[in-house]
Scaffold this active site. Structure first.
Site, PDB file in Angstrom:
ATOM      1  N   ARG A 183       2.241   1.843  -3.434  1.00 31.72           N
ATOM      2  CA  ARG A 183       1.221   2.274  -4.376  1.00 31.72           C
ATOM      3  C   ARG A 183       0.710   3.680  -4.053  1.00 31.72           C
ATOM      4  NH1 ARG A 183      -0.261   2.316  -9.425  1.00 31.72           N
ATOM      5  NH2 ARG A 183      -2.505   2.525  -9.728  1.00 31.72           N
ATOM      6  N   GLU A 184       0.555   3.989  -2.764  1.00 34.03           N
ATOM      7  CA  GLU A 184      -0.035   5.264  -2.374  1.00 34.03           C
ATOM      8  C   GLU A 184       0.936   6.432  -2.518  1.00 34.03           C
ATOM      9  OE1 GLU A 184      -2.995   6.094  -1.603  1.00 34.03           O
ATOM     10  OE2 GLU A 184      -4.065   4.253  -1.122  1.00 34.03           O
ATOM     11  N   SER A 185       2.165   6.264  -2.056  1.00 32.01           N
ATOM     12  CA  SER A 185       3.087   7.404  -1.992  1.00 32.01           C
ATOM     13  C   SER A 185       4.460   7.131  -2.569  1.00 32.01           C
ATOM     14  CB  SER A 185       3.278   7.832  -0.536  1.00 32.01           C
ATOM     15  OG  SER A 185       3.927   6.800   0.204  1.00 32.01           O
TER      16      SER A 185
ATOM     17  N   ILE B 100       0.835  -1.206   0.000  1.00 32.96           N
ATOM     18  CA  ILE B 100       0.000   0.000   0.000  1.00 32.96           C
ATOM     19  C   ILE B 100       0.868   1.253   0.000  1.00 32.96           C
ATOM     20  CG2 ILE B 100      -1.565   1.353   1.454  1.00 32.96           C
ATOM     21  CD1 ILE B 100      -2.938  -1.296   2.193  1.00 32.96           C
TER      22      ILE B 100
END
Length: 607
Positions: free
Chosen positions: A470-472, A467
């Site tokens: 993918r997020e940052s 995550i």
């Protein structure tokens, strides 16, 4: 006596020449020795003292050519580059062996100063996303320099204007302008593609489809042909799905480098699965297979097998169909196809140790210039010019050996900028053939040892890492446009609610450890909701929201997690769920050295 005097008079010039030659030879030897010292230092990564650099600065290009005449062309090129980085400039064109600085012959050649100024202003406005201003300036340029001419401007300029117009509501005006333009017939691909885009923006799909097809006929470059085909397929899949098969059959094999058409078919397959239109999926599969879209064909086959297992289609429905090729081992469907074997090579094959220039492989290929490129980057890396090698690579479009990319990835990792590392390694990961690209896996999925995970029971560390990536992409202090912040991109209101519930008095979303703790607690909270049955649901809710997840499950859930993922109407969320799962599997593999296997099944199995 007269004869001796006369002979001496003839000999004096010769003696003077000999003296001068001797002095020149001494100077040349001394200068050569100095140059040897300078380049020895430069290629070792050290900076020579000012006096030696001044000696270099006084050289002419011809003198440098004479001194370096015994060198290979790549060594000369590397020397010139290194000199440039130290403020000493020679023109490198004679040494580039086909890699000369590119001149964009397709760009606008505007001799009028006012025209050039208008184009600069329009481009600047487009870069700043002020599309209305950009379109207005382009229109002024059009009336001043294009509309009254029967000569078409460069296609690149037409496409440039088209991109600005497509972001505004001025398509009708440009349809009128293009229709009345005398130069339209000679405008080739650029003009017809521009007109097609305006019709599509205006909602006239019939005219848009006609002019996109005309663009294919007018194009002279395969890139332009493929671009128009992408728009044709998108229009057909959305508005005329019954005509998709005929188009694919008439087009022949499509060039799908970089999965160019995959997003179109993923969106189309999502519609078919969502509304259980299995007959259309069955009918499109053979055409996709024959069009050479291997990964799309595998996706269709995978979904049909799932539908057969779930009882939506007959057990004999796929009998007689050609089997698709194995999926790209870097993608989601390879993980689902064979998690016990993924990622198709053993941990012993992963790069280890330092990759120096002695390990940079050189393939003698005169056509592609691979040997030239490898040797050039070898010199730069040996000299310690990693930053300059990266800059050159980004600007040149060259394709160096994977060993060079590994060395540059290590350099970015050592700098600690994982965001830039992921961008760089990820680009080459998918651009290279799979067997080469997979060697970059440790740098495509870095950061596993950067932070201490919070250790919340029931939330795998690999899921958290996937995550974050993918997020940052490990950008610790990044905010989204909607206000989500930090590594796991949490909304401040969500973080505040979690902190209050768990009695965390002091916390900061920009603090990596606080962000990971709160993000993991949020995942745990989602996992305990009555409307989440698996980690697939948790990921869908994390990205798309709990309300949307409940709606999707009520309307589209079939009991099979892969069919559910495909039925999610938000392409961003479909993509998110798949990519986080691949990232989690990759982190697991890199940590243990073994394919995820049965461990991965926990993402799909009920809690």
């Amino acid at each position: 006596m007269k004869f001796q005097k006369k002979s001496l008079l003839y000999l004096l010039p010769l003696l003077a020449l000999l003296v001068l030659y001797g002095c020149y030879s001494v100077r040349t030897v001394r200068q050569t020795e100095q140059l040897d010292r300078v380049f020895s230092l430069l290629f070792s990564g050290e900076l020579p003292e000012e006096s030696l650099l001044d000696e270099l600065d006084s050289l002419s290009l011809d003198e440098f050519l004479d001194y370096s005449s015994a060198w290979s062309a790549p060594r000369q090129e590397a020397a010139l580059l290194i000199l440039e980085y130290n403020g000493i400039y020679f023109t490198p064109a004679p040494f580039r062996n086909g890699f000369s600085a590119s001149h964009d012959g397709d760009g606008p050649s505007v001799t009028d100063a006012a025209g050039a100024e208008l184009l600069d202003l329009a481009r600047q406005a487009a870069e700043e996303r002020r599309f209305r201003d950009s379109e207005s300036i382009y229109r002024e340029y059009w009336f001043s320099f294009i509309q009254g001419s029967s000569t078409a401007p460069p296609e690149k300029l037409l496409l440039e204007i088209r991109d600005a117009v497509f972001q505004t509501n001025e398509s009708s005006n440009w349809i009128d302008l293009l229709s009345r333009w005398e130069g339209f017939s000679s405008s080739g691909f650029g003009g017809s593609f521009f007109l097609a885009s305006c019709y599509e923006k205006n909602g006239n799909t019939d005219e848009a489809l006609y002019w996109y097809e005309e663009s294919v006929l007018r194009s002279s470059q395969w890139q332009d042909t493929r671009r128009a085909q992408w728009y044709i397929l998108r229009l057909l899949s959305r508005n005329y799905p019954s005509r998709l098969t005929a188009f694919l059959e008439s087009s022949g094999p499509l060039r799908n480098d970089g999965y160019y058409f995959d997003d179109i078919f993923d969106e189309y397959f999502s519609t078919l699965v969502r509304f259980r239109r299995w007959g259309e999926l069955l009918s499109i599969y053979p055409s996709v297979y024959r069009a050479g879209l291997d990964d799309t064909a595998y996706q269709a086959w995978f979904l049909l097998e799932k539908a057969r297992s779930a009882g939506y289609i007959a057990q004999t429905a796929l009998d007689g169909f050609d089997l698709p090729a194995d999926p790209d081992p870097r993608g989601y469907f390879a993980v689902r196809a064979d998690p016990l074997r993924w990622p198709y090579f053993s941990s012993e094959e992963l790069p280890s140790g330092d990759v120096g220039t002695e390990n940079i492989s050189v393939h003698d290929d005169a056509k592609t210039g691979t040997a030239y490129t490898a040797e050039l980057y070898g010199y730069l890396l040996e000299a310690g010019y990693h930053r300059q090698a990266l800059a050159r690579l980004r600007q040149s479009g060259e394709e160096p050996p994977v060993s060079v990319l590994i060395e540059l990835s290590r350099y970015l990792e050592d700098r600690g900028d994982l965001y830039e590392l992921i961008t760089f390694a990820g680009f080459w990961f998918y651009r290279l053939p799979p067997e080469e690209g997979l060697k970059l896996l440790p740098w495509v999925y870095p950061g596993s040892n950067r932070y201490e995970m919070s250790g919340v029971e029931g939330v795998p560390d690999e899921l958290v890492l996937g995550i974050i990536r993918r997020e940052s992409a490990f950008h610790e202090e990044i905010y989204s446009r909607v206000g989500a912040g930090g590594l796991m991109q949490l909304m401040p209101s969500t973080a505040e609610d979690l902190a209050r519930r768990h009695r965390l008095e002091e916390w900061d979303l920009m603090n990596p450890m606080d962000n990971i703790m709160l993000g993991t607690l949020y995942l745990d909270w989602l996992r305990e909701r009555p409307w989440t049955d698996s980690y697939v649901d948790v990921l869908a809710a994390y990205n798309g929201g709990g309300g949307n997840l409940r709606s999707w499950k009520r309307r589209y859930y079939s009991g099979d997690p892969d069919l559910f993922i495909q039925s999610i109407p938000f392409r961003e969320t479909r993509d998110y769920v798949r990519k986080v799962i691949v990232a989690a599997a990759s982190y697991r593999y890199l940590d243990t050295g073994a394919p995820p296997g049965e461990w991965l099944e926990q993402f799909y199995s009920p809690f």
